[in-house]
Scaffold this motif. Structure first.
Motif, PDB file in Angstrom:
ATOM      1  N   ASP A 155      21.129   5.636 -11.882  1.00 17.28           N
ATOM      2  CA  ASP A 155      22.428   5.894 -11.251  1.00 17.28           C
ATOM      3  C   ASP A 155      22.724   7.393 -11.220  1.00 17.28           C
ATOM      4  O   ASP A 155      23.192   7.933 -10.213  1.00 17.28           O
ATOM      5  N   LEU A 159      22.966  10.252  -7.964  1.00 16.55           N
ATOM      6  CA  LEU A 159      24.113  11.117  -7.689  1.00 16.55           C
ATOM      7  C   LEU A 159      23.689  12.588  -7.636  1.00 16.55           C
ATOM      8  O   LEU A 159      24.194  13.361  -6.826  1.00 16.55           O
ATOM      9  N   GLU A 162      22.477  13.459  -4.369  1.00 14.10           N
ATOM     10  CA  GLU A 162      23.513  13.690  -3.359  1.00 14.10           C
ATOM     11  C   GLU A 162      24.008  15.132  -3.392  1.00 14.10           C
ATOM     12  O   GLU A 162      24.832  15.537  -2.582  1.00 14.10           O
ATOM     13  N   LEU A 164      25.511  16.488  -6.160  1.00 19.33           N
ATOM     14  CA  LEU A 164      26.704  16.604  -6.992  1.00 19.33           C
ATOM     15  C   LEU A 164      26.420  17.433  -8.239  1.00 19.33           C
ATOM     16  O   LEU A 164      25.319  17.417  -8.779  1.00 19.33           O
ATOM     17  N   GLU A 168      30.882  16.554 -11.328  1.00 22.06           N
ATOM     18  CA  GLU A 168      31.157  15.536 -10.309  1.00 22.06           C
ATOM     19  C   GLU A 168      30.461  14.225 -10.636  1.00 22.06           C
ATOM     20  O   GLU A 168      31.037  13.136 -10.443  1.00 22.06           O
ATOM     21  N   VAL A 169      29.232  14.298 -11.149  1.00 22.72           N
ATOM     22  CA  VAL A 169      28.533  13.080 -11.557  1.00 22.72           C
ATOM     23  C   VAL A 169      29.298  12.410 -12.690  1.00 22.72           C
ATOM     24  O   VAL A 169      29.497  11.183 -12.692  1.00 22.72           O
ATOM     25  N   HIS A 171      32.422  12.509 -13.356  1.00 24.73           N
ATOM     26  CA  HIS A 171      33.638  11.878 -12.834  1.00 24.73           C
ATOM     27  C   HIS A 171      33.319  10.528 -12.192  1.00 24.73           C
ATOM     28  O   HIS A 171      34.068   9.561 -12.368  1.00 24.73           O
ATOM     29  N   ARG A 172      32.196  10.465 -11.483  1.00 21.44           N
ATOM     30  CA  ARG A 172      31.810   9.215 -10.810  1.00 21.44           C
ATOM     31  C   ARG A 172      31.480   8.102 -11.803  1.00 21.44           C
ATOM     32  O   ARG A 172      31.786   6.931 -11.554  1.00 21.44           O
ATOM     33  N   VAL A 173      30.805   8.475 -12.905  1.00 24.83           N
ATOM     34  CA  VAL A 173      30.335   7.445 -13.843  1.00 24.83           C
ATOM     35  C   VAL A 173      31.172   7.401 -15.122  1.00 24.83           C
ATOM     36  O   VAL A 173      30.826   6.710 -16.074  1.00 24.83           O
ATOM     37  N   HIS A 174      32.282   8.152 -15.137  1.00 24.86           N
ATOM     38  CA  HIS A 174      33.216   8.149 -16.267  1.00 24.86           C
ATOM     39  C   HIS A 174      32.558   8.608 -17.565  1.00 24.86           C
ATOM     40  O   HIS A 174      32.667   7.968 -18.614  1.00 24.86           O
TER      41      HIS A 174
END
Length: 209
Positions: A155, A159, A162, A164, A168-169, A171-174
């Protein structure tokens, strides 16, 4: 203090970079150079820790200067005017790669990161390099290498592919930025990649049809 050399043939650019870095508090710009040959001489004379090198300079370009330097870590500064040089710099294994129009705090982060022994590639660099790639068929070796990752690692590297940043990564995966940084280091080691751009290209190669 991190001793830094700036090599660029545009005095205004050099002055701006110097002002940004010296505002950091832990960076000392000990030398500036207008071409690659001056940069190599100054780096040796001042025993710099980090050399910031423009790719396009007279007398000796940034890539040739980077190859001639054995002591300092190297961060390449570029406006992306020459994609061939960008590719060469990545293959040569420079320690950092940032755009000349990056935010001031990103330039400071890059210097600190490479001084600490880490590689630094701007997310913008990752996105740009991915945009250079000509689509081709699926790379089975890339797919095999990626299959060795855990689901969470898969995962995260997707990211990264992409373009990121670690923040930013996270933030996406908490997860925290520090945790993502640890994950990315482990992922690069597993994949045998030197930097995030190589990992991103691997993901793209594996996903082509």
């Amino acid at each position: 203090m991190i001793k830094v050399l700036i090599a660029d043939d545009e005095p205004l650019i050099t002055a701006g970079i110097r002002a940004v870095l010296e505002s950091a508090g832990d960076v000392d710009v000990v030398a500036v150079a207008a071409d690659g040959r001056e940069a190599v001489d100054a780096a040796r004379r001042h025993r710099v820790d980090v050399a910031l090198l423009d790719l396009a300079m007279p007398v000796m370009g940034g890539l040739a200067a980077a190859a001639a330097l054995s002591g300092p870590r190297v961060v390449v500064l570029t406006a992306f005017g020459d994609e061939a040089n960008v590719r060469l710099a990545l293959r040569q294994g420079v320690d950092g790669f940032v755009l000349k129009n990056c935010a001031p705090d990103e330039l400071i982060r890059a210097v600190r990161a490479v001084h600490a022994g880490e590689a630094y590639l701007s997310p913008a660099v990752t996105r740009h390099v991915l945009g250079m790639v000509t689509p081709a068929g699926r790379d089975e070796d890339a797919a095999r290498r990626l299959a060795a990752l855990t689901p969470r690692e898969s995962d995260i590297v997707a990211l990264v592919a992409e373009g990121l940043s670690n923040a930013e990564v996270g933030h996406r995966v908490h997860m925290s930025e520090a945790t993502i940084k640890t994950y990315v280091s482990r992922i690069l080691a597993k994949l045998g990649c030197r930097n995030r751009v190589e990992a991103a290209l691997l993901v793209r190669d594996a996903s082509r049809t």
